[in-house]
Write an enzyme that holds these catalytic residues in place. Sequence first.
Site, PDB file in Angstrom:
ATOM      1  N   GLY A 320       0.758  -1.246   0.000  1.00  0.00           N
ATOM      2  CA  GLY A 320       0.000   0.000   0.000  1.00  0.00           C
ATOM      3  C   GLY A 320       0.781   1.284   0.000  1.00  0.00           C
ATOM      4  O   GLY A 320       0.241   2.337   0.351  1.00  0.00           O
ATOM      5  N   HIS A 324       1.064  10.068  -4.071  1.00  0.00           N
ATOM      6  CA  HIS A 324      -0.308  10.529  -4.313  1.00  0.00           C
ATOM      7  C   HIS A 324      -0.522  11.973  -3.857  1.00  0.00           C
ATOM      8  O   HIS A 324       0.335  12.576  -3.181  1.00  0.00           O
ATOM      9  CB  HIS A 324      -1.304   9.614  -3.604  1.00  0.00           C
ATOM     10  CG  HIS A 324      -1.182   9.599  -2.103  1.00  0.00           C
ATOM     11  ND1 HIS A 324      -1.610  10.624  -1.309  1.00  0.00           N
ATOM     12  CD2 HIS A 324      -0.696   8.652  -1.258  1.00  0.00           C
ATOM     13  CE1 HIS A 324      -1.404  10.332  -0.042  1.00  0.00           C
ATOM     14  NE2 HIS A 324      -0.837   9.132   0.014  1.00  0.00           N
ATOM     15  N   CYS A 342       3.406   6.813   2.794  1.00  0.00           N
ATOM     16  CA  CYS A 342       3.363   7.204   1.382  1.00  0.00           C
ATOM     17  C   CYS A 342       4.145   8.498   1.148  1.00  0.00           C
ATOM     18  O   CYS A 342       4.538   9.191   2.078  1.00  0.00           O
ATOM     19  CB  CYS A 342       1.921   7.393   0.935  1.00  0.00           C
ATOM     20  SG  CYS A 342       0.999   5.849   0.779  1.00  0.00           S
TER      21      CYS A 342
END
Length: 416
Positions: A320, A324, A342
């Site tokens: 995951g 973004h 992330c």
Amino acid sequence: MSHTPRLWTVLSCSLLVASLGAGATACGSEDDPLSARPYDAGDQVVFNQKPGSRPVDPDRPLEVTLKGGDGRITDVTAVDTHGRRLAGELSADGDRWHSTAALAAGVRYTVQVSTEDGDGAPGQRTATFETTPAKKLVRAEFGPEAGTYGVGQPVTAELSEPVKDKAARAVIERALVVESSPRVDGAWYWVDDKKLHYRPKEYWPANATVSVRSNLEGVRVSDHLYGAAAKPLRLTIGDRVEVTTDAASHQLTFKRNGEVVNTIPVTTGKPGFSTRNGIKVVLGKEYYVRMRGTTVGIAEGSSDSYDLPVYYATRVTWSGEYVHAAPWSVGSQGYENVSHGCTGMSTSNAAWFYENIREGDVVQVVNSIGDDMDNFGNGYGDWNLPWKKWREGSALLSGTQDGHTPADTARLRPEV
């Protein structure tokens, strides 16, 4: 030396028996496993197999012997349906030829025997026979799907049966052919007993074409296990895109064909959720992803809990990790790391990144305080292995296996 019809009869009948295991009926019958037109043969040509029913057993070697007279065999070629030549060895005196490799299963062989008599006059005999199909097959399925990819995209081969023995693995590797234009130095790596990855020593050249095919059909892999046909694969490689995210300077650098085309302020994983260091390969792109902390073990309602709509998401790990849009952290981008693993950036920058990145492109994270990217099991970490270490994962290129065990396949879960 006499060249009578009787010699042709003997030769024809012996070829019927040739390497066939199960043999022929009466000579000249439509059920004969071998057929050929007469030719000028010097002495009697016989084969090692006994008569039986057709087709022949591929586990038995092919042997051709010339007996009687003063002639000799000068050459024997045996080629199967797929154009593969059966390896063999001719004795120094020319009296005997025998195969030195296993026959393929479920194929038709064309055998050409060249002879000469005591005066040097040449003779030739061409015959055909079939081998029995294999009962147990191993199939290879290539990946990814045909299309255009970045320079970091590995080729994969998934086998239908586990292969553990090193000699059997070597047979598999020899039969799985990867060709590129321009040509590169590459090798297969056994990720586990059923999965192989192929990569070049360096990244694929920009704008290269990669063709993958299997010569495994009918080939003996191990006792009672033979190869099956496989669908070939063709890939096109795009521009050389290399992305580097520096977790310490909070900057992402986007290079195309060696030139920096964009530098983007970002935020990466905060302590306890640090982004993995290492080279990753883009796995795919998703315009919208719902990301929830509960999927990575964060208790709902806790200080780290989240449930967010995320846009322009580029996946780099199966567990995951994405690059973004993170409009909620714009104030920290370029200054500090506040994400849950992330790489976040503004919506406009994420949209640009999303439009300019493709599957197979390379994304590397440096200077993070987190763990290193897994080599296998959580995406494509193949490039984190040095070339020498990569070669050790090949049954053909390494004297010993390195004992590497890939990580278990991670759960599909988002991290923000």
